[in-house]
Design an enzyme around this catalytic site. Sequence first.
Site, PDB file in Angstrom:
ATOM      1  N   ASN A   7      -3.923  64.421  -7.249  1.00 27.75           N
ATOM      2  CA  ASN A   7      -4.601  64.407  -5.949  1.00 27.75           C
ATOM      3  C   ASN A   7      -4.729  62.960  -5.510  1.00 27.75           C
ATOM      4  O   ASN A   7      -5.631  62.234  -5.937  1.00 27.75           O
ATOM      5  CB  ASN A   7      -5.971  65.072  -6.051  1.00 27.75           C
ATOM      6  CG  ASN A   7      -6.634  65.237  -4.686  1.00 27.75           C
ATOM      7  OD1 ASN A   7      -6.015  64.999  -3.657  1.00 27.75           O
ATOM      8  ND2 ASN A   7      -7.888  65.644  -4.683  1.00 27.75           N
ATOM      9  N   HIS A 122      10.119  39.459 -10.833  1.00 29.17           N
ATOM     10  CA  HIS A 122       9.546  40.668 -11.430  1.00 29.17           C
ATOM     11  C   HIS A 122      10.538  41.824 -11.379  1.00 29.17           C
ATOM     12  O   HIS A 122      10.441  42.766 -12.181  1.00 29.17           O
ATOM     13  CB  HIS A 122       8.232  41.041 -10.727  1.00 29.17           C
ATOM     14  CG  HIS A 122       8.401  41.628  -9.363  1.00 29.17           C
ATOM     15  ND1 HIS A 122       8.405  40.877  -8.214  1.00 29.17           N
ATOM     16  CD2 HIS A 122       8.588  42.912  -8.956  1.00 29.17           C
ATOM     17  CE1 HIS A 122       8.561  41.652  -7.166  1.00 29.17           C
ATOM     18  NE2 HIS A 122       8.679  42.891  -7.585  1.00 29.17           N
ATOM     19  N   ASP A 260       8.938  52.166  -0.554  1.00 22.97           N
ATOM     20  CA  ASP A 260       8.031  51.181  -1.137  1.00 22.97           C
ATOM     21  C   ASP A 260       7.079  50.645  -0.072  1.00 22.97           C
ATOM     22  O   ASP A 260       5.863  50.591  -0.262  1.00 22.97           O
ATOM     23  CB  ASP A 260       8.848  50.047  -1.758  1.00 22.97           C
ATOM     24  CG  ASP A 260       7.974  48.986  -2.416  1.00 22.97           C
ATOM     25  OD1 ASP A 260       6.857  49.321  -2.859  1.00 22.97           O
ATOM     26  OD2 ASP A 260       8.408  47.826  -2.497  1.00 22.97           O
ATOM     27  N   GLN A 324      -2.708  36.720   2.890  1.00 29.45           N
ATOM     28  CA  GLN A 324      -2.763  35.262   2.988  1.00 29.45           C
ATOM     29  C   GLN A 324      -4.114  34.772   3.484  1.00 29.45           C
ATOM     30  O   GLN A 324      -4.218  33.709   4.088  1.00 29.45           O
ATOM     31  CB  GLN A 324      -1.650  34.756   3.932  1.00 29.45           C
ATOM     32  CG  GLN A 324      -0.251  35.171   3.533  1.00 29.45           C
ATOM     33  CD  GLN A 324       0.161  34.637   2.174  1.00 29.45           C
ATOM     34  OE1 GLN A 324      -0.389  33.640   1.698  1.00 29.45           O
ATOM     35  NE2 GLN A 324       1.115  35.292   1.536  1.00 29.45           N
ATOM     36  N   LYS A 326      -7.433  32.908   3.575  1.00 30.07           N
ATOM     37  CA  LYS A 326      -7.638  31.573   3.002  1.00 30.07           C
ATOM     38  C   LYS A 326      -8.499  31.597   1.742  1.00 30.07           C
ATOM     39  O   LYS A 326      -8.263  30.823   0.809  1.00 30.07           O
ATOM     40  CB  LYS A 326      -8.258  30.641   4.044  1.00 30.07           C
ATOM     41  CG  LYS A 326      -9.607  31.058   4.584  1.00 30.07           C
ATOM     42  CD  LYS A 326     -10.104  30.095   5.655  1.00 30.07           C
ATOM     43  CE  LYS A 326     -11.434  30.522   6.238  1.00 30.07           C
ATOM     44  NZ  LYS A 326     -12.531  30.537   5.247  1.00 30.07           N
TER      45      LYS A 326
END
Length: 580
Positions: A7, A122, A260, A324, A326
């Site tokens: 679920n 990766h 993705d 991104q 800060k």
Amino acid sequence: MSEAVFNDPVHGHIHVDPLCMAIINTPQFQRLRRLKQLGATNFVFPGATHTRFEHSVGVSWLAGELLDVLKQQENLKDLISEQDELCVKIAGLCHDLGHGPFSHLFDGWFMKEVNPGSTWTHEEASVEMFKHMIQANNLGPAMAARGLTDRDIIFILEAIYGRLPDHLLPTFSITHDGAPVLDGELSVVSQSSTTDTPPVAVSFGNNTTTTDTSRTSSDGDGDGDQPGEHMRYEGYRGRPLEKCFLYEIVGNKRNSIDCDKFDYFCRDEHQLGLHVSFDYRRLIRFVRVIDVQGVPALCFRDKEKSTIYDIFHTRNSLHRRAYQHKTCNIIEHMIVEALLQANDHIRLPGTGGRRVRISDAIHDMEAYTHLTDDILVLIEFSEKPELRKAQELLQRIYSRKLYKFIDQTQPQEGAFFKPADCHRIAEGIIACIDPTEAQVKLAPDDIVIHVVTLAFSQADGGVLEHVYFWSKHVPNRPLKLRQPEIGQLLPARMKDQYIRLYSKSDDAHVKVVLANAFSRWCQTNGCLLPLGRTTDGSFTPLPSPKSKRRAEAKRGAQGRTEVQPRKLAPSDDDHDDCHQ
């Protein structure tokens, strides 16, 4: 093992194939439960605690949903086999196996600091971890029982990584009791299995594509014969040309529109508490496979061009608002500093009882299996005196005593900096400090510079350069948007860059001195002055509403030449000031 049902908070009920469940239940996949999807973003967005585990399951499910739509296409229902579908689902499930602690922080930042010349990614680790997972858990027989072959393993790895270099090819076989395969043997077998089979013609609209990768025909009304399309899948071993559209489902190297993105955009926005701005379900519903210059590719309905734009806009918005941010960035910077301090003093259990450094675990998948976000816990509670500095950095993060953001600027359009320029920028800012202002001596190591580049798309070339559409009037012909149509969708600037300055010191005087120096550096390097600052680094005070009204009244009085201006009665605001 029977099919399982999850679920999921984003997609609802997800059905998981039994072989996928066998993969999920391995230590290598369970490791993803201890890898946060957004790294250290949860220090700023508390809800962003979701992991690579649920994201990977979601991608696998979406890949199956997209295949279900494609199989409804008349010329594909007999082309897409059960093994094709299973391989694509496994690729979606395992595409992120190689992520390190705090996701992109590890390969995109830490490893580059340890080894600046490293090209490790990766995706490469995902390939190695997938091979290690099969061998360590003896999954070969279960895969072979479902009709998978060595070539299917290569297809899964290519769907994750792309064109496989020889050193990433498997050195084992799932169809020969795990017996080692001689170097290069799989490559020869896979190629011969493609070329020895007589080419089978498959019609994609007006065009015909054959399984013979040495030649393609494009008899339709495409954009002309472009070598780039013919070369796109050269060297792929897992599937013949007629099935190369399968490579675009999990990780689309053509235009970055894939399952993705569909999952992590929706999942990240859900966990961050932001608004989802595109409907992936509708986009999947209107996808077709059409021949594009001799290569079958995923194409989208023409009326969905706004949805395609929303995908790129969502990505851009997430980077600006969260990825991104800060404060997120400087926390990640401090975590990287802590990992660098601990790299030589933490050892992970590896193959054959070896003890492996953090940065060396990428070469030993047994050790890499133990490398997760929990590495911070090992550092925090270690009694080694060598880890004292790393522990102090972590305590600063937990107690919110972060490096202080001073300001940011933007370079002139086209004059972009590179991340490698950070040290040179830091030296330049320190050189701009006025000696009469500084009560303490500052060095480049006392400040932090971040060069943040925000691009509207990660695809090469234009955002919609490699996106093809179809129309209900010509459903079997690939169409590209014309320039006026593209111009209506895209922003004026496709890429922005920010130069951010942080101080490691919390001293108020140091922050003022750095702000002044930063303004001078911006002037001498053709960058915008930080918003609101004057040339000496101080802020320009914003006029209050009361002073605005007074200025307008004064200008109005000076503009009257025939009528003597009468004295203005005190305003309510003025009376309030008197009482205060």
